[in-house]
Design a protein around this motif. Sequence first.
Motif, PDB file in Angstrom:
ATOM      1  N   GLY A   1       0.805  -1.230   0.000  1.00  0.00           N
ATOM      2  CA  GLY A   1       0.000   0.000   0.000  1.00  0.00           C
ATOM      3  C   GLY A   1       0.830   1.268   0.000  1.00  0.00           C
ATOM      4  O   GLY A   1       1.732   1.421  -0.810  1.00  0.00           O
ATOM      5  N   GLY A   2       0.524   2.145   0.946  1.00  0.00           N
ATOM      6  CA  GLY A   2       1.083   3.497   0.964  1.00  0.00           C
ATOM      7  C   GLY A   2       2.585   3.559   1.173  1.00  0.00           C
ATOM      8  O   GLY A   2       3.253   4.480   0.706  1.00  0.00           O
ATOM      9  N   GLY A   3       3.147   2.546   1.866  1.00  0.00           N
ATOM     10  CA  GLY A   3       4.602   2.510   2.026  1.00  0.00           C
ATOM     11  C   GLY A   3       5.166   3.493   3.027  1.00  0.00           C
ATOM     12  O   GLY A   3       6.328   3.887   2.927  1.00  0.00           O
ATOM     13  N   THR A   4       4.371   3.881   4.044  1.00  0.00           N
ATOM     14  CA  THR A   4       4.925   4.812   5.038  1.00  0.00           C
ATOM     15  C   THR A   4       5.992   4.135   5.889  1.00  0.00           C
ATOM     16  O   THR A   4       6.949   4.767   6.326  1.00  0.00           O
ATOM     17  CB  THR A   4       3.827   5.381   5.962  1.00  0.00           C
ATOM     18  N   ASN A   5       5.862   2.813   6.106  1.00  0.00           N
ATOM     19  CA  ASN A   5       6.927   2.113   6.850  1.00  0.00           C
ATOM     20  C   ASN A   5       8.181   2.007   5.988  1.00  0.00           C
ATOM     21  O   ASN A   5       9.298   2.145   6.491  1.00  0.00           O
ATOM     22  CB  ASN A   5       6.448   0.722   7.285  1.00  0.00           C
ATOM     23  N   LEU A   6       7.995   1.790   4.683  1.00  0.00           N
ATOM     24  CA  LEU A   6       9.146   1.792   3.758  1.00  0.00           C
ATOM     25  C   LEU A   6       9.833   3.152   3.830  1.00  0.00           C
ATOM     26  O   LEU A   6      11.063   3.229   3.930  1.00  0.00           O
ATOM     27  CB  LEU A   6       8.673   1.527   2.329  1.00  0.00           C
TER      28      LEU A   6
ATOM     29  N   ALA B   1       6.393  -4.778   5.150  1.00  0.00           N
ATOM     30  CA  ALA B   1       5.985  -3.434   5.593  1.00  0.00           C
ATOM     31  C   ALA B   1       4.634  -3.098   4.984  1.00  0.00           C
ATOM     32  O   ALA B   1       4.546  -2.567   3.882  1.00  0.00           O
ATOM     33  CB  ALA B   1       7.042  -2.416   5.169  1.00  0.00           C
ATOM     34  N   GLY B   2       3.589  -3.462   5.703  1.00  0.00           N
ATOM     35  CA  GLY B   2       2.253  -3.234   5.162  1.00  0.00           C
ATOM     36  C   GLY B   2       1.969  -4.200   4.025  1.00  0.00           C
ATOM     37  O   GLY B   2       1.270  -3.899   3.073  1.00  0.00           O
TER      38      GLY B   2
ATOM     39  N   ILE C   1       5.786  -5.920  10.648  1.00  0.00           N
ATOM     40  CA  ILE C   1       5.285  -4.916  11.593  1.00  0.00           C
ATOM     41  C   ILE C   1       3.780  -5.128  11.710  1.00  0.00           C
ATOM     42  O   ILE C   1       3.093  -5.279  10.697  1.00  0.00           O
ATOM     43  CB  ILE C   1       5.604  -3.480  11.140  1.00  0.00           C
TER      44      ILE C   1
ATOM     45  N   PRO D   1       0.279  -3.614  13.724  1.00  0.00           N
ATOM     46  CA  PRO D   1      -0.160  -2.420  14.461  1.00  0.00           C
ATOM     47  C   PRO D   1      -0.964  -2.713  15.732  1.00  0.00           C
ATOM     48  O   PRO D   1      -2.026  -2.134  15.958  1.00  0.00           O
ATOM     49  CB  PRO D   1      -1.036  -1.705  13.426  1.00  0.00           C
TER      50      PRO D   1
ATOM     51  N   GLY E   1      -4.604  -3.752   9.140  1.00  0.00           N
ATOM     52  CA  GLY E   1      -5.013  -2.395   8.748  1.00  0.00           C
ATOM     53  C   GLY E   1      -5.988  -1.795   9.752  1.00  0.00           C
ATOM     54  O   GLY E   1      -5.868  -1.959  10.954  1.00  0.00           O
TER      55      GLY E   1
ATOM     56  N   GLN F   1      -4.957   4.884  14.042  1.00  0.00           N
ATOM     57  CA  GLN F   1      -4.007   4.215  13.123  1.00  0.00           C
ATOM     58  C   GLN F   1      -2.820   5.140  12.834  1.00  0.00           C
ATOM     59  O   GLN F   1      -1.669   4.716  12.893  1.00  0.00           O
ATOM     60  CB  GLN F   1      -4.695   3.853  11.801  1.00  0.00           C
TER      61      GLN F   1
ATOM     62  N   MET G   1       1.104   4.533  13.808  1.00  0.00           N
ATOM     63  CA  MET G   1       2.169   4.548  12.787  1.00  0.00           C
ATOM     64  C   MET G   1       3.266   5.537  13.171  1.00  0.00           C
ATOM     65  O   MET G   1       4.442   5.197  13.203  1.00  0.00           O
ATOM     66  CB  MET G   1       1.588   4.898  11.416  1.00  0.00           C
TER      67      MET G   1
ATOM     68  N   GLU H   1       5.173   2.471  14.877  1.00  0.00           N
ATOM     69  CA  GLU H   1       5.668   1.686  13.734  1.00  0.00           C
ATOM     70  C   GLU H   1       6.938   2.265  13.116  1.00  0.00           C
ATOM     71  O   GLU H   1       7.934   1.543  12.907  1.00  0.00           O
ATOM     72  CB  GLU H   1       4.590   1.592  12.650  1.00  0.00           C
TER      73      GLU H   1
END
Length: 207
Positions: free
Chosen positions: A9-14, A87-88, A108, A110, A123, A172, A176, A180
Motif C-alpha cells: 500500500g502506501g509505504g509509510t513504513n518503507l 511493511a504493510g 510490523i 499495528p 489495517g 491508526q 504509525m 511503527e
Amino acid sequence: LKIAVLVSGGGTNLQAIIDAINDKKITNASISIVISNNKNAYALERAHNNNIKNICISPKEFSTKEEYSDALIKVLKENNIDLIVLAGFLVVLPEKIIENYPNKIINIHPSLIPSFSGDGYYGLKVHEKVLERGVRYTGATVHFVDSGTDTGPIIFQKPVKVLENDTPEVLQRRVMEEAEWNIMPKAIDYIANGRIEVLNNKVHIKE
Ligand code: GRF
C-alpha cells in the motif's frame, strides 16, 4: 545487510526505513529491492523516487501459489537478500519462503501482539477492534515471521495511548507515527549490527 522490503500500500513504513538509512539511524544495511503485490501501491513510487529497484510480482499472475513463491524466491536469491521486511504487506507469505528464510523475515503489526492479532486482524480493522474493546493502550510490534499469523518471536514493541475521541483513522495514524516508524527501523539496525539473537523462539537483544 541486503534488504528486500515487501509492500502492498502506501509505504509509510518503507519511507521510515529509507529515511532512517539516509539519516544513519540504520547502519550497515541497504534496501536492494522493493517488491509489491499491487502495481498501484504508492510504496513503489516512493522506491522509484529514492532510486531503489522496485518491481510488482502479483499472485494473480500465477496459476498456483507454488509458482508465485518460486518467482519471489528467484528474485530474492538473484539479489542476495539477507533480510525480508514485510511493511504493510497484505499477502500471506508462502510456506516455502518462510522455510528458505528462517528468522530472516520480519513483520510490523499495528497492535501489542498477541492482542488484536492473527487471522483477519490487519489495517484499520485492528484499530476498530481496539476502540470497540476500550483498551487504554495499544501500540505496534515488530516480530520474526514464522508459519503462523503474527505468531513469530517478538523483537520490539512500543505502546501508544488510546485517547477519548479517537477514531480508527486517527488511532491508526498515531500508532504509525509514534510506534511503527520507530521500532521498524530500530529492528533493522539491530539486526544489521548483530544485536539480535533468537534462542528457543525468544529474541535476545544485545544492548
Ligand atoms: C499500516 O496500518 C501498518 O500498520 C500495516 O500496514 C499498514 C500500511 O502500512 N503494517 P504502510 O503505510 O504501507 O507501510
